[in-house]
Design a protein around this motif. Structure first.
Motif, mmCIF file in Angstrom:
data_model
loop_
_atom_site.group_PDB
_atom_site.id
_atom_site.type_symbol
_atom_site.label_atom_id
_atom_site.label_comp_id
_atom_site.label_asym_id
_atom_site.label_seq_id
_atom_site.Cartn_x
_atom_site.Cartn_y
_atom_site.Cartn_z
ATOM 1 N N ARG A 247 0.667 -1.001 -0.057
ATOM 2 C CA ARG A 247 0.073 -0.223 -0.239
ATOM 3 C C ARG A 247 0.385 1.040 -0.254
ATOM 4 O O ARG A 247 0.632 2.259 -0.712
ATOM 5 N N TYR A 248 2.314 1.143 0.351
ATOM 6 C CA TYR A 248 3.027 2.362 0.354
ATOM 7 C C TYR A 248 4.358 2.047 -0.040
ATOM 8 O O TYR A 248 5.404 2.754 0.054
ATOM 9 N N ASP A 249 3.691 1.350 -1.032
ATOM 10 C CA ASP A 249 5.401 1.227 -1.731
ATOM 11 C C ASP A 249 5.756 2.544 -2.690
ATOM 12 O O ASP A 249 4.555 3.224 -3.500
ATOM 13 N N PRO A 250 6.933 3.168 -2.546
ATOM 14 C CA PRO A 250 7.521 3.673 -3.576
ATOM 15 C C PRO A 250 6.522 4.464 -5.805
ATOM 16 O O PRO A 250 6.677 5.501 -5.790
ATOM 17 N N SER A 251 6.325 2.834 -6.185
ATOM 18 C CA SER A 251 5.529 2.590 -7.310
ATOM 19 C C SER A 251 4.978 2.827 -7.053
ATOM 20 O O SER A 251 3.489 1.967 -6.522
ATOM 21 N N SER A 253 2.597 1.271 -9.729
ATOM 22 C CA SER A 253 2.262 0.507 -10.106
ATOM 23 C C SER A 253 2.018 -0.925 -9.760
ATOM 24 O O SER A 253 1.265 -1.228 -9.360
ATOM 25 N N VAL A 254 3.303 -0.144 -8.564
ATOM 26 C CA VAL A 254 2.820 -1.666 -7.284
ATOM 27 C C VAL A 254 1.800 -1.879 -5.925
ATOM 28 O O VAL A 254 0.982 -1.717 -5.956
ATOM 29 N N ARG A 255 1.797 0.447 -6.066
ATOM 30 C CA ARG A 255 0.502 0.824 -5.263
ATOM 31 C C ARG A 255 -0.999 -0.239 -5.942
ATOM 32 O O ARG A 255 -1.920 -0.675 -5.704
#
Length: 422
Positions: A247-251, A253-255
């Motif tokens: 949920r807090y990923d810098p990317s 696309s990952v979020r």
């Protein structure tokens, strides 16, 4: 040394069966390409499908020291991202040895680890996307909190896993009917591990044991209910922890991939909160930390990356506006709040780029029930002005009816959380 003709014949045989062992092979390679410190390795024992199959069916005593299959050694991994990605994709396939719940255990242990820790953004995204059907299958519950300070340490986990391994070996080796004492020891070993709070690393280690023993012929016919219940509990926690981090990923696309996992796990309530969260102003608490959404702890996006917007809008178009609320009035208010979120994206050109605003208008055209299909902001604002007033009246009537049904009197209305319609 095996003859070249025999090797060719075995190779042809392997090409027919390697797909059936793809999950086993992929998982073994994923263990090699990312080290214990969760960084990529640039050398390791990466195996091909045929090589993996041959090593599993050829007795080592048949080989001499010059055979290509006689031993394994580390080889260069020039592109760890590509190697990891190809094996993450291969892990979704079937396996001759890993089946059913044990295949799921192997998938969860790899996908959750790579989603949480892999250095490659592409691999983190792919691992999360592969978790989507698993999250839908597992009942994750509502706890999205990170591990507490009571996470089992290495000694506690190691002792518990040793006990489980020992009793599983005894069960697999029992020639006669398994004693009640042995069954009690088995249940106790599973219960001990089930009472430990695990982080992703601890869960990964435990699921590896469970998946490995699930392939043993000696355990066929054994009541493995305690082991399967333990595996499912650990899988739920690992998927939850991977989602909590993503949920807090810098990317972006990952979020966005995490949003798909969340919707698969929690359904409409998650999608409702995710949609409103796209337009929630960023605020900080007394400690300076960003305030997250109330139930699923999502960070406000506010135009930072397009992928979360694209994903939420795509889910809304595919599934319709999420339905939440325990009463008709709450459902109307929630529906209005969702449409208002889409309208806010349409209206605020200073925050949201034109492609995202266009997607919001396309989404409105599919889910609002309006008789228009337009990419002009003024068309949607004109529709919204009329629609909003009609829905406000309907909401007031619904609240008044609920007040009457609750015995509150015709002149009173139930208190309601404010909804930002303007």
């Amino acid at each position: 040394m095996l003859s070249s003709r025999l090797l060719l014949a075995l190779g042809a045989f392997g090409s027919l069966l390697s797909a059936c062992r793809s999950a086993d092979l992929a998982s073994a390679n994923l263990d090699q390409v990312m080290g214990q410190d969760n960084t990529f390795r640039y050398s390791g024992r990466i195996q091909s499908g045929v090589g993996y199959l041959l090593r599993s069916v050829i007795d080592p005593s048949w080989l001499d020291g010059n055979s290509l299959l006689a031993g394994e050694s580390d080889k260069p991994i020039p592109n760890p991202t590509r190697t990891a990605l190809s094996n993450l994709l291969a892990l979704r396939k079937g396996s001759a040895g890993l089946k059913g719940p044990f295949l799921r255990a192997e998938r969860v242990r790899q996908y959750a680890r790579y989603a949480a820790f892999c250095p490659s953004t592409l691999c983190r995204e792919r691992a999360l996307l592969e978790l989507v059907p698993l999250a839908a299958e597992l009942d994750l519950g509502e706890d999205l909190s990170p591990p507490s300070e009571n996470v089992a340490n290495a000694a506690e986990l190691g002792e518990g896993m040793r006990g489980l391994r020992e009793v599983l070996v005894q069960l697999a080796g029992a020639k006669e009917e398994r004693s009640e004492t042995l069954q009690d020891d088995f249940r106790a070993a599973c219960a001990l591990l089930g009472n430990l709070e695990l982080d992703i690393e601890g869960g990964r280690r435990l699921l590896r044991i469970i998946a490995a023993f699930g392939q043993l012929e000696g355990l066929r016919g054994t009541d493995l209910t305690p082991l399967l219940a333990l595996a499912e509990s650990v899988e739920r926690r690992m998927v939850t922890l991977a989602l909590s981090r993503a949920r807090y990923d810098p990317s972006g696309s990952v979020r966005a991939a995490a949003l798909r996992v969340g919707f698969a796990a929690y359904g409409d309530p998650f999608l409702h909160e995710a949609l409103l969260n796209l337009v929630t102003p960023r605020r900080r608490d007394g400690n300076g930390a960003l305030v997250t959404s109330p139930r699923y702890h999502l960070l406000p996006e506010i135009g930072d990356a397009p992928e979360p917007y694209e994903t939420v809008f795509a889910l809304v178009r595919a599934e319709g506006l999420p339905t939440v609320g325990e009463s008709p009035a709450e459902a109307i208010a929630s529906h209005l709040a969702e449409l208002h979120a889409l309208m806010q994206v349409v209206h605020d050109f200073s925050t949201y780029p034109d492609p995202i605003r266009a997607l919001a208008m396309i989404t409105l055209g599919e889910v609002s029930g309006a008789s228009i299909s337009s990419l002009r902001e003024e068309d949607w604002e004109r529709w919204w002005d009329g629609y909003r007033e009609g829905e406000r009246l309907r909401l007031d009537r619904a609240r008044a009816e609920e007040a009457l049904q609750a015995g509150s009197g015709a002149g009173e209305s139930l208190p309601a959380a404010p909804v930002p319609f303007d």
